[in-house]
Design a protein around this motif. Structure first.
Motif, PDB file in Angstrom:
ATOM      1  N   GLY A   1       0.808  -1.206   0.000  1.00 52.93           N
ATOM      2  CA  GLY A   1       0.000   0.000   0.000  1.00 52.93           C
ATOM      3  C   GLY A   1       0.839   1.253   0.000  1.00 52.93           C
ATOM      4  N   PHE A   2       0.340   2.276   0.708  1.00 53.62           N
ATOM      5  CA  PHE A   2       1.085   3.545   0.807  1.00 53.62           C
ATOM      6  C   PHE A   2       1.157   3.961   2.271  1.00 53.62           C
ATOM      7  N   PRO A   3       2.185   4.791   2.635  1.00 52.57           N
ATOM      8  CA  PRO A   3       2.437   5.059   4.054  1.00 52.57           C
ATOM      9  C   PRO A   3       1.925   6.404   4.540  1.00 52.57           C
ATOM     10  N   ASP A   4       1.641   6.454   5.827  1.00 54.48           N
ATOM     11  CA  ASP A   4       1.564   7.726   6.533  1.00 54.48           C
ATOM     12  C   ASP A   4       2.978   8.260   6.704  1.00 54.48           C
ATOM     13  N   PHE A   5       3.159   9.558   6.533  1.00 58.92           N
ATOM     14  CA  PHE A   5       4.503  10.149   6.554  1.00 58.92           C
ATOM     15  C   PHE A   5       5.221   9.905   7.874  1.00 58.92           C
ATOM     16  N   MET A   6       4.556  10.170   9.007  1.00 61.53           N
ATOM     17  CA  MET A   6       5.244  10.083  10.295  1.00 61.53           C
ATOM     18  C   MET A   6       5.279   8.675  10.864  1.00 61.53           C
ATOM     19  N   SER A   7       4.143   8.007  10.919  1.00 59.74           N
ATOM     20  CA  SER A   7       4.087   6.711  11.602  1.00 59.74           C
ATOM     21  C   SER A   7       4.535   5.556  10.729  1.00 59.74           C
ATOM     22  N   ARG A   8       4.528   5.744   9.403  1.00 57.76           N
ATOM     23  CA  ARG A   8       4.804   4.704   8.411  1.00 57.76           C
ATOM     24  C   ARG A   8       3.721   3.622   8.398  1.00 57.76           C
ATOM     25  N   THR A   9       2.610   3.838   9.112  1.00 60.71           N
ATOM     26  CA  THR A   9       1.476   2.927   8.992  1.00 60.71           C
ATOM     27  C   THR A   9       1.041   2.877   7.540  1.00 60.71           C
ATOM     28  N   ARG A  10       0.765   1.658   7.045  1.00 58.28           N
ATOM     29  CA  ARG A  10       0.402   1.479   5.647  1.00 58.28           C
ATOM     30  C   ARG A  10      -1.114   1.494   5.475  1.00 58.28           C
ATOM     31  N   VAL A  11      -1.549   1.943   4.307  1.00 50.36           N
ATOM     32  CA  VAL A  11      -2.966   1.973   3.973  1.00 50.36           C
ATOM     33  C   VAL A  11      -3.184   1.117   2.737  1.00 50.36           C
ATOM     34  N   VAL A  12      -4.127   0.171   2.811  1.00 46.91           N
ATOM     35  CA  VAL A  12      -4.464  -0.687   1.671  1.00 46.91           C
ATOM     36  C   VAL A  12      -5.983  -0.735   1.533  1.00 46.91           C
ATOM     37  N   ASP A  13      -6.447  -1.180   0.375  1.00 46.27           N
ATOM     38  CA  ASP A  13      -7.868  -1.408   0.156  1.00 46.27           C
ATOM     39  C   ASP A  13      -8.212  -2.858   0.446  1.00 46.27           C
ATOM     40  N   ALA A  14      -9.460  -3.095   0.817  1.00 42.60           N
ATOM     41  CA  ALA A  14      -9.916  -4.447   1.099  1.00 42.60           C
ATOM     42  C   ALA A  14      -9.824  -5.305  -0.153  1.00 42.60           C
ATOM     43  N   GLY A  15      -9.541  -6.597   0.065  1.00 46.62           N
ATOM     44  CA  GLY A  15      -9.411  -7.519  -1.050  1.00 46.62           C
ATOM     45  C   GLY A  15      -8.026  -8.131  -1.093  1.00 46.62           C
ATOM     46  N   PRO A  16      -7.686  -8.805  -2.193  1.00 46.89           N
ATOM     47  CA  PRO A  16      -6.369  -9.450  -2.275  1.00 46.89           C
ATOM     48  C   PRO A  16      -5.242  -8.421  -2.353  1.00 46.89           C
ATOM     49  N   VAL A  17      -4.240  -8.590  -1.503  1.00 46.29           N
ATOM     50  CA  VAL A  17      -3.069  -7.714  -1.463  1.00 46.29           C
ATOM     51  C   VAL A  17      -1.832  -8.590  -1.622  1.00 46.29           C
ATOM     52  N   ALA A  18      -0.987  -8.249  -2.589  1.00 45.69           N
ATOM     53  CA  ALA A  18       0.257  -8.997  -2.803  1.00 45.69           C
ATOM     54  C   ALA A  18       1.272  -8.599  -1.736  1.00 45.69           C
ATOM     55  N   LEU A  19       1.788  -9.593  -1.018  1.00 42.68           N
ATOM     56  CA  LEU A  19       2.869  -9.382  -0.051  1.00 42.68           C
ATOM     57  C   LEU A  19       4.146  -9.965  -0.646  1.00 42.68           C
ATOM     58  N   THR A  20       5.210  -9.188  -0.629  1.00 42.04           N
ATOM     59  CA  THR A  20       6.489  -9.650  -1.164  1.00 42.04           C
ATOM     60  C   THR A  20       7.593  -9.238  -0.203  1.00 42.04           C
ATOM     61  N   GLY A  21       8.710  -9.943  -0.292  1.00 42.12           N
ATOM     62  CA  GLY A  21       9.838  -9.585   0.554  1.00 42.12           C
ATOM     63  C   GLY A  21      11.049 -10.424   0.239  1.00 42.12           C
ATOM     64  N   ARG A  22      12.023 -10.399   1.137  1.00 39.38           N
ATOM     65  CA  ARG A  22      13.277 -11.142   1.002  1.00 39.38           C
ATOM     66  C   ARG A  22      13.573 -11.838   2.324  1.00 39.38           C
ATOM     67  N   ALA A  23      14.265 -12.962   2.222  1.00 40.17           N
ATOM     68  CA  ALA A  23      14.677 -13.705   3.418  1.00 40.17           C
ATOM     69  C   ALA A  23      16.079 -14.240   3.205  1.00 40.17           C
ATOM     70  N   TRP A  24      16.837 -14.375   4.304  1.00 35.64           N
ATOM     71  CA  TRP A  24      18.227 -14.823   4.194  1.00 35.64           C
ATOM     72  C   TRP A  24      18.682 -15.409   5.526  1.00 35.64           C
ATOM     73  N   SER A  25      19.780 -16.136   5.479  1.00 36.66           N
ATOM     74  CA  SER A  25      20.417 -16.705   6.669  1.00 36.66           C
ATOM     75  C   SER A  25      21.881 -16.949   6.349  1.00 36.66           C
ATOM     76  N   GLY A  26      22.738 -16.685   7.305  1.00 33.11           N
ATOM     77  CA  GLY A  26      24.163 -16.965   7.126  1.00 33.11           C
ATOM     78  C   GLY A  26      24.539 -18.391   7.428  1.00 33.11           C
ATOM     79  N   PHE A  27      23.581 -19.205   7.834  1.00 29.66           N
ATOM     80  CA  PHE A  27      23.843 -20.599   8.162  1.00 29.66           C
ATOM     81  C   PHE A  27      23.517 -21.540   7.010  1.00 29.66           C
ATOM     82  N   ALA A  28      22.376 -21.324   6.363  1.00 31.16           N
ATOM     83  CA  ALA A  28      21.895 -22.246   5.330  1.00 31.16           C
ATOM     84  C   ALA A  28      20.809 -21.541   4.538  1.00 31.16           C
ATOM     85  N   PRO A  29      20.475 -22.049   3.348  1.00 32.55           N
ATOM     86  CA  PRO A  29      19.393 -21.432   2.581  1.00 32.55           C
ATOM     87  C   PRO A  29      18.082 -21.399   3.359  1.00 32.55           C
ATOM     88  N   VAL A  30      17.273 -20.385   3.086  1.00 39.59           N
ATOM     89  CA  VAL A  30      15.941 -20.296   3.678  1.00 39.59           C
ATOM     90  C   VAL A  30      15.020 -21.262   2.945  1.00 39.59           C
TER      91      VAL A  30
END
Length: 369
Positions: free
Chosen positions: A260-289
């Motif tokens: 979504g999009f953020p509030d300037f100060m709090s960084r709280t995100r705003v989204v619309d109801a319904g399906p929302v795509a969540l994406t990100g990255r993951a890592w570990s120095g021990f072994a693959p995630v």
């Protein structure tokens, strides 16, 4: 502590109950920036968005005049210019680096230092000469135990005047899994000043303090290195007098690119109801995630995300994605990583005096309208 510097460089301390972030911490935060979380969209982080931690000053470095010394317990001491380092066999590896203090500002009581939240990370494609090739050219002498790396950055810390130095056991420094190397390029370009121009160490899988920048000297010694950054600064300890355990490999972590999009100060995100795509990255120095789970209720219930395999980039973060069915109201999104050796990102973090290795799950407040 050097008595002449006691008024300049204070001992490490913890913030008092209710103590706000200090001017000194804010000054550190202006010098050392984190990754904007929306930049998690990039497989390879642009240099200006990659996190930066500089202990002292960025040295004034002239690549044309730079020399890298290799000495100590070697057959032939070397003094190499940049062209000589570039003439050695080259390698390129995509490597995720994370500051050992990432998450420090979320601890209570707060260790007073660089006030990281969760953004002290980045992934680049580093090109350089394998350390094993450099040491083979110099010839490792009998009795060598550790390899000490000295940067050109000079300062005082807790009363100790020093060049920034870290060490590695010889077996780690010359090993192939992971390969340690001396980098001169970041994302196909010469290293930027803040990332160690003209030479830096890259030690995949280990926290950022091991990746010595502005590298000017490599020294082989006959005993474990006990310099300040090795035996004093980067230790997991509970009390000031505790010798502690060394900070070393990167703990598993998943980060969510806030939707979504953020509030300037709090960084709280705003989204619309319904399906929302969540994406990100993951890592570990021990072994693959191998698994990432996501939650919209601050960790009470979890759903599996889809995780990309390492795909030849063993020491880089892995993309993950999920679909969230957002309903009107306030939610707390979080994500949690599991690696192939059984390490799991904690929901609550155990505390240590340095604020190191704090991989407690990220929390992203979201308002669905």
């Amino acid at each position: 502590m050097d008595a002449s510097l006691s008024g300049v460089s204070a001992p490490a301390r913890l913030a008092a109950d209710g103590e706000a972030i200090s001017h000194e911490e804010l000054a550190l935060a202006t010098r050392n920036h984190g990754l904007p979380l929306e930049a998690l969209r990039y497989d390879v982080t642009p240099p200006g968005l990659h996190y930066v931690l500089v202990h002292y000053d960025i040295p004034a470095a002239d690549p044309d005049a730079w020399r890298l010394g290799v000495g100590g317990l070697v057959r032939d001491a070397l003094s190499l210019d940049l062209a000589s380092v570039r003439a050695l066999p080259a390698m390129t590896a995509r490597v995720t680096m994370e500051c050992a203090g990432n998450g420090r500002a979320r601890l209570e009581p707060r260790p007073v230092s660089q006030p990281w939240l969760v953004e002290a990370v980045g992934t680049a494609e580093w090109t350089g000469a394998p350390l094993s090739a450099l040491l083979a050219e110099a010839g490792v002498a009998a009795g060598a135990s550790d390899v000490v790396f000295t940067g050109a950055d000079h300062g005082v810390e807790r009363g100790v005047e020093q060049d920034y130095q870290r060490g590695l056991p010889l077996a780690v420094a010359t090993g192939e899994d992971p390969p340690v190397f001396v980098a001169y390029e970041m994302n196909g370009q010469p290293l930027p000043p803040q990332h160690g121009c003209p030479l830096r160490l890259v030690v995949p899988g280990r926290y950022g303090m091991a990746h010595v920048k502005w590298l000017r000297e490599i020294t082989l010694v006959d005993r474990p290195f006990t310099g300040f950054q090795q035996s004093v600064a980067y230790r997991y300890r509970q009390t000031a007098g505790d010798p502690g355990e060394p900070v070393d490999r990167i703990n598993p972590r998943a980060l969510l690119a806030p939707p979504g999009f953020p509030d300037f100060m709090s960084r709280t995100r705003v989204v619309d109801a319904g399906p929302v795509a969540l994406t990100g990255r993951a890592w570990s120095g021990f072994a693959p995630v191998t698994r990432v789970v996501v939650s919209d209720d601050d960790g009470r219930f979890w759903t599996d995300a889809e995780v990309d395999p390492p795909d030849g980039n063993r020491w880089a973060w892995q993309a993950w994605r999920a679909t969230w069915r957002a309903t009107p109201g306030d939610h707390m999104l979080t994500a949690r990583a599991h690696d192939a050796e059984g390490h799991v990102q904690p929901i609550a973090q155990s505390w240590n005096r340095g604020g190191f290795g704090n991989n407690r799950v990220q929390q992203v407040p979201v308002h669905c309208r």
